[in-house]
Design a protein around this motif. Sequence first.
Motif, mmCIF file in Angstrom:
data_model
loop_
_atom_site.group_PDB
_atom_site.id
_atom_site.type_symbol
_atom_site.label_atom_id
_atom_site.label_comp_id
_atom_site.label_asym_id
_atom_site.label_seq_id
_atom_site.Cartn_x
_atom_site.Cartn_y
_atom_site.Cartn_z
ATOM 1 N N ARG A 102 0.812 -1.216 0.000
ATOM 2 C CA ARG A 102 0.000 0.000 0.000
ATOM 3 C C ARG A 102 0.846 1.266 0.000
ATOM 4 N N ASN A 103 2.172 1.115 -0.082
ATOM 5 C CA ASN A 103 3.069 2.285 -0.059
ATOM 6 C C ASN A 103 2.760 3.186 1.131
ATOM 7 N N THR A 104 2.531 2.577 2.269
ATOM 8 C CA THR A 104 2.101 3.319 3.455
ATOM 9 C C THR A 104 3.033 3.022 4.627
ATOM 10 N N VAL A 105 3.315 4.075 5.374
ATOM 11 C CA VAL A 105 4.116 3.939 6.580
ATOM 12 C C VAL A 105 3.292 4.433 7.760
ATOM 13 N N TYR A 106 3.486 3.799 8.910
ATOM 14 C CA TYR A 106 2.721 4.119 10.106
ATOM 15 C C TYR A 106 3.677 4.485 11.244
ATOM 16 N N LEU A 107 3.145 5.248 12.178
ATOM 17 C CA LEU A 107 3.890 5.546 13.395
ATOM 18 C C LEU A 107 2.930 5.418 14.570
ATOM 19 N N GLN A 108 3.125 4.395 15.378
ATOM 20 C CA GLN A 108 2.352 4.212 16.597
ATOM 21 C C GLN A 108 3.088 4.919 17.725
ATOM 22 N N MET A 109 2.409 5.856 18.357
ATOM 23 C CA MET A 109 3.021 6.645 19.427
ATOM 24 C C MET A 109 2.273 6.391 20.724
ATOM 25 N N ASN A 110 2.954 5.853 21.694
ATOM 26 C CA ASN A 110 2.372 5.542 22.992
ATOM 27 C C ASN A 110 3.021 6.372 24.083
ATOM 28 N N SER A 111 2.346 6.423 25.219
ATOM 29 C CA SER A 111 2.867 7.161 26.382
ATOM 30 C C SER A 111 3.335 8.552 25.981
ATOM 31 N N LEU A 112 2.499 9.251 25.275
ATOM 32 C CA LEU A 112 2.893 10.559 24.742
ATOM 33 C C LEU A 112 3.122 11.572 25.849
ATOM 34 N N LYS A 113 4.079 12.455 25.596
ATOM 35 C CA LYS A 113 4.456 13.490 26.553
ATOM 36 C C LYS A 113 4.271 14.864 25.906
ATOM 37 N N PRO A 114 4.106 15.893 26.699
ATOM 38 C CA PRO A 114 3.969 17.246 26.117
ATOM 39 C C PRO A 114 5.134 17.606 25.201
ATOM 40 N N GLU A 115 6.323 17.105 25.485
ATOM 41 C CA GLU A 115 7.472 17.425 24.637
ATOM 42 C C GLU A 115 7.428 16.714 23.288
ATOM 43 N N ASP A 116 6.478 15.825 23.090
ATOM 44 C CA ASP A 116 6.282 15.208 21.773
ATOM 45 C C ASP A 116 5.471 16.109 20.841
ATOM 46 N N THR A 117 4.965 17.204 21.375
ATOM 47 C CA THR A 117 4.196 18.136 20.563
ATOM 48 C C THR A 117 5.055 18.686 19.437
ATOM 49 N N ALA A 118 4.562 18.532 18.206
ATOM 50 C CA ALA A 118 5.327 18.946 17.031
ATOM 51 C C ALA A 118 4.485 18.708 15.787
ATOM 52 N N VAL A 119 4.975 19.202 14.674
ATOM 53 C CA VAL A 119 4.440 18.804 13.383
ATOM 54 C C VAL A 119 5.251 17.592 12.929
ATOM 55 N N TYR A 120 4.558 16.531 12.587
ATOM 56 C CA TYR A 120 5.196 15.292 12.175
ATOM 57 C C TYR A 120 5.127 15.165 10.658
ATOM 58 N N TYR A 121 6.295 14.945 10.055
ATOM 59 C CA TYR A 121 6.412 14.865 8.607
ATOM 60 C C TYR A 121 6.796 13.457 8.175
ATOM 61 N N CYS A 122 6.155 13.017 7.121
ATOM 62 C CA CYS A 122 6.484 11.746 6.490
ATOM 63 C C CYS A 122 7.523 11.987 5.398
ATOM 64 N N ASN A 123 8.431 11.044 5.249
ATOM 65 C CA ASN A 123 9.468 11.128 4.220
ATOM 66 C C ASN A 123 9.582 9.791 3.512
ATOM 67 N N ALA A 124 9.834 9.840 2.215
ATOM 68 C CA ALA A 124 10.042 8.603 1.463
ATOM 69 C C ALA A 124 11.058 8.831 0.361
ATOM 70 N N GLU A 125 11.895 7.832 0.159
ATOM 71 C CA GLU A 125 12.839 7.845 -0.965
ATOM 72 C C GLU A 125 12.184 7.086 -2.106
ATOM 73 N N VAL A 126 11.823 7.809 -3.150
ATOM 74 C CA VAL A 126 10.990 7.247 -4.221
ATOM 75 C C VAL A 126 11.730 7.288 -5.551
ATOM 76 N N ARG A 127 11.612 6.168 -6.259
ATOM 77 C CA ARG A 127 12.098 6.121 -7.634
ATOM 78 C C ARG A 127 10.864 6.103 -8.531
ATOM 79 N N THR A 128 10.787 7.074 -9.458
ATOM 80 C CA THR A 128 9.587 7.174 -10.298
ATOM 81 C C THR A 128 9.703 6.350 -11.578
ATOM 82 N N THR A 129 10.937 6.026 -11.989
ATOM 83 C CA THR A 129 11.152 5.130 -13.128
ATOM 84 C C THR A 129 12.372 4.265 -12.790
ATOM 85 N N PRO A 130 12.585 3.172 -13.544
ATOM 86 C CA PRO A 130 13.757 2.330 -13.274
ATOM 87 C C PRO A 130 15.077 3.025 -13.602
#
Length: 121
Positions: free
Chosen positions: A75-103
Amino acid sequence: QVQLVESGGGLVQAGGSLRLSCAASGSIFSINLMGWYRQAPGKQRELVATITTGATTNYADSLKGRFTISRDNARNTVYLQMNSLKPEDTAVYYCNAEVRTTPYRPHLDYWGQGTQVTVSS
């Protein structure tokens, strides 16, 4: 053209959990490394976790044991399960991927638009 769309952010109380998702779509031939980064107000963007196609993971030392990264290659999908969250985890979370569009092209970095995670005390 490649798009990464994150979802799952929001407001949660300290000690709670959230699961972020990021789906890659568009002209994708293959995806190498996928990962999550975060940026808190006034701070630089930092690594949260990465995962290879073969599910080898790497975490920021401070987050080991609380965050878990996983991916669904079909599914070309990545997940992040975050447990026991703390106030210092407050942030904007960005997804990153290294993608090849052609061979015939190298893998290039793509980023999502970011999703806000706010942890209240």
